[in-house]
Motif scaffolding. Structure first.
Motif, PDB file in Angstrom:
ATOM      1  N   HIS A 299       1.086 -26.182 -22.612  1.00 41.43           N
ATOM      2  CA  HIS A 299       0.689 -25.189 -23.608  1.00 41.43           C
ATOM      3  C   HIS A 299       0.163 -25.882 -24.872  1.00 41.43           C
ATOM      4  O   HIS A 299      -0.760 -25.375 -25.524  1.00 41.43           O
ATOM      5  CB  HIS A 299       1.862 -24.266 -23.919  1.00 41.43           C
ATOM      6  CG  HIS A 299       2.292 -23.444 -22.739  1.00 41.43           C
ATOM      7  ND1 HIS A 299       1.494 -22.478 -22.169  1.00 41.43           N
ATOM      8  CD2 HIS A 299       3.428 -23.475 -21.986  1.00 41.43           C
ATOM      9  CE1 HIS A 299       2.113 -21.936 -21.138  1.00 41.43           C
ATOM     10  NE2 HIS A 299       3.283 -22.522 -21.005  1.00 41.43           N
TER      11      HIS A 299
ATOM     12  N   ALA B 169       1.156 -22.525 -29.112  1.00 42.24           N
ATOM     13  CA  ALA B 169       0.646 -21.466 -28.241  1.00 42.24           C
ATOM     14  C   ALA B 169       0.695 -20.116 -28.942  1.00 42.24           C
ATOM     15  O   ALA B 169      -0.180 -19.267 -28.734  1.00 42.24           O
ATOM     16  CB  ALA B 169       1.441 -21.416 -26.942  1.00 42.24           C
TER      17      ALA B 169
ATOM     18  N   GLY C 109       4.950 -26.972 -27.993  1.00 40.14           N
ATOM     19  CA  GLY C 109       4.153 -26.160 -27.083  1.00 40.14           C
ATOM     20  C   GLY C 109       4.227 -24.681 -27.401  1.00 40.14           C
ATOM     21  O   GLY C 109       3.205 -23.983 -27.438  1.00 40.14           O
TER      22      GLY C 109
ATOM     23  N   SER D   5       1.313 -18.593 -17.721  1.00 38.23           N
ATOM     24  CA  SER D   5       0.499 -18.400 -18.925  1.00 38.23           C
ATOM     25  C   SER D   5       1.408 -18.081 -20.101  1.00 38.23           C
ATOM     26  O   SER D   5       2.487 -17.501 -19.940  1.00 38.23           O
ATOM     27  CB  SER D   5      -0.495 -17.259 -18.720  1.00 38.23           C
ATOM     28  OG  SER D   5       0.176 -16.008 -18.725  1.00 38.23           O
ATOM     29  N   TRP D   6       0.961 -18.478 -21.296  1.00 43.13           N
ATOM     30  CA  TRP D   6       1.776 -18.240 -22.482  1.00 43.13           C
ATOM     31  C   TRP D   6       2.026 -16.748 -22.683  1.00 43.13           C
ATOM     32  O   TRP D   6       3.134 -16.334 -23.012  1.00 43.13           O
ATOM     33  CB  TRP D   6       1.124 -18.840 -23.720  1.00 43.13           C
ATOM     34  CG  TRP D   6       1.842 -18.434 -24.968  1.00 43.13           C
ATOM     35  CD1 TRP D   6       1.398 -17.612 -25.953  1.00 43.13           C
ATOM     36  CD2 TRP D   6       3.189 -18.805 -25.337  1.00 43.13           C
ATOM     37  NE1 TRP D   6       2.373 -17.449 -26.914  1.00 43.13           N
ATOM     38  CE2 TRP D   6       3.468 -18.162 -26.553  1.00 43.13           C
ATOM     39  CE3 TRP D   6       4.160 -19.606 -24.741  1.00 43.13           C
ATOM     40  CZ2 TRP D   6       4.702 -18.317 -27.198  1.00 43.13           C
ATOM     41  CZ3 TRP D   6       5.387 -19.755 -25.382  1.00 43.13           C
ATOM     42  CH2 TRP D   6       5.645 -19.114 -26.592  1.00 43.13           C
TER      43      TRP D   6
END
Length: 288
Positions: A84, A62, A58, A254-255
């Motif tokens: 993600h 991402a 992930g 959020s990433w």
């Protein structure tokens, strides 16, 4: 006999863009997260990633570091689908080769034994063959004449794994209930970097656990990194369970926000940021 100890950043300095990188562990269990964070700090990209995927996948997809992913799944275990990873997949950020878990294991076995492929029943009669048109079948040369999938070797340029204990020579020991195929990742790779909760003298490895727990052999290991808590936020039984609260934070943030808050500095900065978050959460619970 060679002392193979190094830091996470020194281990990652042995990697390069464009490599095929295998990452051990399983889902959100005993992932070498301190090494993954070092990869993120390094700027290495264009990777082909091979993993029973969890937050390692992930984070790397991402961050745009992965060109191709080979996996049977990507999960956080208690969160069924890694969010993600899902977001990156939906926007077409990387090429995906998805195979059955058994096929994946035999791909590692083939690479570990320096074979081009191994025959496996898994995949026959399923959509695995349809979504992977490059896969081939072979027919048994014996009287049974059975048809098998010819699972190609998952040859790795480098592997990253995390274990409970290791010595300075590269012998790695797991103390939990499952080896997660980490030995195959190391054997399938040209170079293998092992992080561990604690480095001990060689004689200590068999004092509290059976010789069978010596999962990783020194002849397959390039470097050893002592990283207490190095699997966080995944589990590393029996040392610690998965940090479910932090994993939920990761999965629902959020990433951009997560990476700026927790991954902007070195490993010490990450641990400090996690402690600060824990203190904030405890303070909020106390006020409630």
């Amino acid at each position: 006999m060679t002392d193979k100890t190094m830091t996470a950043d020194e281990a990652v300095a042995g990697l390069a863009g464009g490599m095929t990188l295998g990452i051990g562990g399983w889902g959100s269990r005993r992932k070498p997260m301190s090494l993954v964070r070092a990869v993120l700090r390094s700027g290495i990209d264009d990777l082909t990633l091979v993993s029973y995927g969890g937050p390692d996948v992930g984070m790397l997809v991402a961050a745009g570091r992965v060109r191709k992913l080979v996996t049977p799944f990507v999960t956080l275990d208690s969160v069924p689908l890694e969010p993600h990873y899902r977001a990156a997949r939906e926007r077409g950020a990387f090429e995906l080769t998805e195979v059955d878990e058994g096929m994946f294991m035999w791909g590692l076995h083939a690479a570990a034994n320096r074979l081009p492929f191994l025959p496996v029943r898994a995949g026959i009669g399923s959509d695995v063959m349809r979504v992977n048109p490059g896969l081939r079948t072979v027919t048994s040369p014996y009287d049974d004449g059975e048809t098998f999938v010819a699972m190609p070797a998952l040859r790795l340029d480098a592997a990253l794994v995390h274990v409970n204990r290791a010595d300075r020579l590269g012998n790695g020991q797991y103390l939990g209930p499952d080896p997660y195929f980490d030995d195959l990742f190391c054997e399938a790779a040209d170079a293998a970097y092992v992080s561990c909760e604690r480095i001990v003298d060689t004689a200590e490895l068999t004092k509290a656990a059976a010789p069978q727990s010596l999962l990783v052999k020194r002849l397959n290991v390039t470097g050893v990194v002592e990283a207490p808590g190095g699997a966080h936020f995944t589990s590393c039984a029996p040392e610690y369970e998965r940090d479910e609260e932090f994993q939920r934070l990761y999965a629902t943030t959020s990433w951009t926000e997560f990476s700026e808050r927790f991954l902007a500095g070195d490993e010490q900065a990450y641990r400090s940021a996690v402690r600060n978050w824990q203190e904030e959460r405890e303070g909020q619970e106390g006020q409630g």
